[in-house]
Design an enzyme around this catalytic site. Structure first.
Site, PDB file in Angstrom:
ATOM      1  N   CYS A 156      65.868  64.748  66.060  1.00  0.00           N
ATOM      2  CA  CYS A 156      66.459  63.394  66.100  1.00  0.00           C
ATOM      3  C   CYS A 156      67.439  63.216  67.241  1.00  0.00           C
ATOM      4  CB  CYS A 156      67.148  63.082  64.775  1.00  0.00           C
ATOM      5  SG  CYS A 156      65.968  62.801  63.454  1.00  0.00           S
TER       6      CYS A 156
HETATM    7  N1  COA Z   1      62.753  57.105  43.737  1.00  0.00           N
HETATM    8  C1  COA Z   1      63.511  57.274  42.652  1.00  0.00           C
HETATM    9  N2  COA Z   1      64.327  58.321  42.464  1.00  0.00           N
HETATM   10  C2  COA Z   1      64.356  59.270  43.411  1.00  0.00           C
HETATM   11  C3  COA Z   1      63.574  59.157  44.591  1.00  0.00           C
HETATM   12  C4  COA Z   1      62.743  58.030  44.735  1.00  0.00           C
HETATM   13  N3  COA Z   1      61.973  57.859  45.800  1.00  0.00           N
HETATM   14  N4  COA Z   1      63.809  60.228  45.367  1.00  0.00           N
HETATM   15  C5  COA Z   1      64.706  60.989  44.713  1.00  0.00           C
HETATM   16  N5  COA Z   1      65.038  60.418  43.534  1.00  0.00           N
HETATM   17  C6  COA Z   1      65.949  60.943  42.516  1.00  0.00           C
HETATM   18  C7  COA Z   1      66.145  62.442  42.629  1.00  0.00           C
HETATM   19  O1  COA Z   1      65.108  63.110  41.940  1.00  0.00           O
HETATM   20  C8  COA Z   1      67.495  62.640  41.989  1.00  0.00           C
HETATM   21  O2  COA Z   1      67.358  62.633  40.573  1.00  0.00           O
HETATM   22  P1  COA Z   1      68.276  63.586  39.656  1.00  0.00           P
HETATM   23  O3  COA Z   1      69.675  63.112  39.901  1.00  0.00           O
HETATM   24  O4  COA Z   1      67.742  63.295  38.308  1.00  0.00           O
HETATM   25  O5  COA Z   1      68.018  64.971  40.175  1.00  0.00           O
HETATM   26  C9  COA Z   1      68.269  61.377  42.363  1.00  0.00           C
HETATM   27  O6  COA Z   1      67.258  60.407  42.707  1.00  0.00           O
HETATM   28  C10 COA Z   1      69.201  61.583  43.540  1.00  0.00           C
HETATM   29  O7  COA Z   1      68.501  62.243  44.577  1.00  0.00           O
HETATM   30  P2  COA Z   1      69.203  62.706  45.914  1.00  0.00           P
HETATM   31  O8  COA Z   1      68.189  63.393  46.791  1.00  0.00           O
HETATM   32  O9  COA Z   1      70.450  63.475  45.605  1.00  0.00           O
HETATM   33  O10 COA Z   1      69.569  61.264  46.542  1.00  0.00           O
HETATM   34  P3  COA Z   1      70.573  60.904  47.684  1.00  0.00           P
HETATM   35  O11 COA Z   1      71.484  59.883  47.162  1.00  0.00           O
HETATM   36  O12 COA Z   1      71.170  62.099  48.357  1.00  0.00           O
HETATM   37  O13 COA Z   1      69.628  60.198  48.758  1.00  0.00           O
HETATM   38  C11 COA Z   1      68.595  60.652  50.906  1.00  0.00           C
HETATM   39  C12 COA Z   1      68.575  60.900  49.379  1.00  0.00           C
HETATM   40  C13 COA Z   1      67.529  61.531  51.532  1.00  0.00           C
HETATM   41  C14 COA Z   1      68.283  59.190  51.176  1.00  0.00           C
HETATM   42  C15 COA Z   1      69.988  60.991  51.478  1.00  0.00           C
HETATM   43  O14 COA Z   1      70.444  62.231  50.988  1.00  0.00           O
HETATM   44  C16 COA Z   1      70.026  61.043  52.992  1.00  0.00           C
HETATM   45  O15 COA Z   1      69.648  60.122  53.680  1.00  0.00           O
HETATM   46  N6  COA Z   1      70.594  62.136  53.557  1.00  0.00           N
HETATM   47  C17 COA Z   1      70.717  62.306  54.962  1.00  0.00           C
HETATM   48  C18 COA Z   1      69.429  62.706  55.520  1.00  0.00           C
HETATM   49  C19 COA Z   1      69.388  62.766  57.014  1.00  0.00           C
HETATM   50  O16 COA Z   1      70.186  62.251  57.725  1.00  0.00           O
HETATM   51  N7  COA Z   1      68.403  63.442  57.497  1.00  0.00           N
HETATM   52  C20 COA Z   1      68.186  63.519  58.879  1.00  0.00           C
HETATM   53  C21 COA Z   1      66.755  63.330  59.055  1.00  0.00           C
HETATM   54  S1  COA Z   1      66.446  63.231  60.735  1.00  0.00           S
END
Ligand code: COA
Length: 372
Positions: A156
């Site tokens: 990225c």
């Molecule tokens: N729909 C519904 N629920 C979902 C889901 C979806 N598509 N995907 C995950 N969940 C659930 C998970 O299973 C989890 O459930 P639990 O609490 O029962 O275990 C809950 O939602 C929270 O999941 P989590 O992964 O902790 O969510 P989050 O708030 O951290 O958001 C991201 C996820 C990926 C959007 C976020 O962490 C993010 O953007 N992080 C930065 C990533 C980044 O910058 N990456 C660089 C890539 S270049």
């Protein structure tokens, strides 16, 4: 010594947009199918059923509402869940080079330049579609540019690393006009059957023209660049010619994009905000002098926190514009799309920051000042 200037940018947006609702409908249909096919194991308790995805979760957790893709049908087909991108014969331009050229043509037209005036082409992106010949050389040939070209991959952060490389060529006198392109077909490396990440990415291409100040007619002076990397396993894609795996396999596959999103969030926010503040200190730029930050577009909450730590107050949309809502994460291209779309209102002397962060970890800052 020549000073580097960003003289123009270009953007190519694919024609198809997928809303969260469309994506979730297809994911849920795929999950229902999978659960049906594994009904016996699920009933016996030997495998877990695939839960549904949700539009509300996606928007709340990421800020993403839709994304552009080069092929919509393949992505949304519950029997396929991957884009239909046909292999092309060697005589035809590759799709990555094709979209890079489209973004480059806009940048060249804006700067009043022709392909033959380009001294170097850098293709800086997360996922090249082949090992060699370099995509950059294909772009160079398509534009009729002399000189040299090569690919580089810093995930990225590829664009800021590409800008610093281009700026260094200009400073050292190796080139006067450098084209840096970021073609990103993220839908090709995204696992659309992984609920945690199926919504994250979109496709796009951006271009940045970096020129020496004696050649550029107008643009953005590059005040300073700073790059940083720090090893982490939290964002990976293990696909490679030594280890191809089964990218079509359902569920988690480390031969496509995988991440520990929470850990990335927690570790990258302090790393990037401290890096920006240290660079502002070095360049003697006060937060009150920073008119706008064009941040990498991965997560709206992450950008809110980073911008707040740098500015000392919650950033307005004017101070830290978002393109994530309509483009999703487009890897290296995100901060450049934000810069391209939200910079025409700058007056001479105003300063801004292009900043990227991502897998590696890798991060880069490019402070710029609008020239007359
Ligand atoms: N729909 C519904 N629920 C979902 C889901 C979806 N598509 N995907 C995950 N969940 C659930 C998970 O299973 C989890 O459930 P639990 O609490 O029962 O275990 C809950 O939602 C929270 O999941 P989590 O992964 O902790 O969510 P989050 O708030 O951290 O958001 C991201 C996820 C990926 C959007 C976020 O962490 C993010 O953007 N992080 C930065 C990533 C980044 O910058 N990456 C660089 C890539 S270049």
């Amino acid at each position: 010594m020549s000073r580097p200037v960003i003289s123009a940018t270009g953007l190519y947006t694919p024609p198809h947009s997928i809303s969260n609702a469309e994506l979730v409908t297809s994911f849920n249909a795929w999950a229902d199918r999978w659960n049906g096919e594994h009904a016996e194991e699920i009933a016996a308790g030997t495998v877990q059923p695939k839960p549904h995805s949700s539009v509300e979760f996606i928007e709340k957790a990421s800020g993403i509402r839709s994304r552009y893709v080069v092929d919509k049908d393949g992505v949304l087909d519950p029997k396929r869940m991957t884009p239909n991108i046909a292999e092309r014969p060697n005589e035809e331009i590759s799709i990555l080079a094709e979209i890079a050229v489209k973004s480059a043509q806009e940048a060249l037209a804006k700067a009043g330049r022709e392909g033959k005036e380009i001294d170097a082409v850098i293709c800086a992106a997360s996922n090249m579609q082949r090992a060699y010949p370099a995509m950059a050389i294909e772009v160079q040939a398509a534009l009729g540019a002399p000189g040299f070209a090569f690919d580089m991959n810093v995930a990225c952060s590829s664009a800021t690393f590409g800008i610093q490389t281009a700026a260094d060529f200009v400073r050292a006198g190796h080139a006067k006009t450098v084209l840096m392109v970021n073609p990103e077909i993220c839908s090709g490396h995204l696992n659309f059957t992984d609920r945690d990440s199926h919504f994250i990415f979109g496709d796009v291409a951006t271009a940045v023209l970096v020129e020496s100040d004696d050649r550029a007619k107008a643009g953005w002076s590059i005040l300073g660049t700073h790059l940083k990397t720090q090893f982490s396993n939290n964002i990976r894609n293990n696909f490679g010619f030594l280890n191809r795996g089964d990218p079509e396999g359902a569920g988690k596959s480390d031969k496509l994009f995988v991440q520990e999103g929470r850990k990335v969030f927690k570790e990258v926010v302090p790393m990037v905000s401290q890096m920006i503040l240290a660079e502002m200190d070095r360049l003697n730029i006060k937060s009150t002098e920073l008119r706008r930050m064009w941040l990498h577009q991965a997560n709206a909450g992450m950008n809110r926190l980073i911008a707040e730590r740098v500015l000392g107050h919650e950033a307005s949309e004017d101070e830290s514009p978002t393109v994530l809502d309509t483009y999703a994460n487009t890897s290296s291209a995100g901060s450049i799309i934000a810069f391209h779309k939200h910079s025409s209102d700058f007056k001479a002397g105003e300063k801004g920051l292009i900043c990227s962060f991502g897998a590696g970890y890798s991060a880069g800052t490019v402070f710029v000042e609008k020239t007359a």
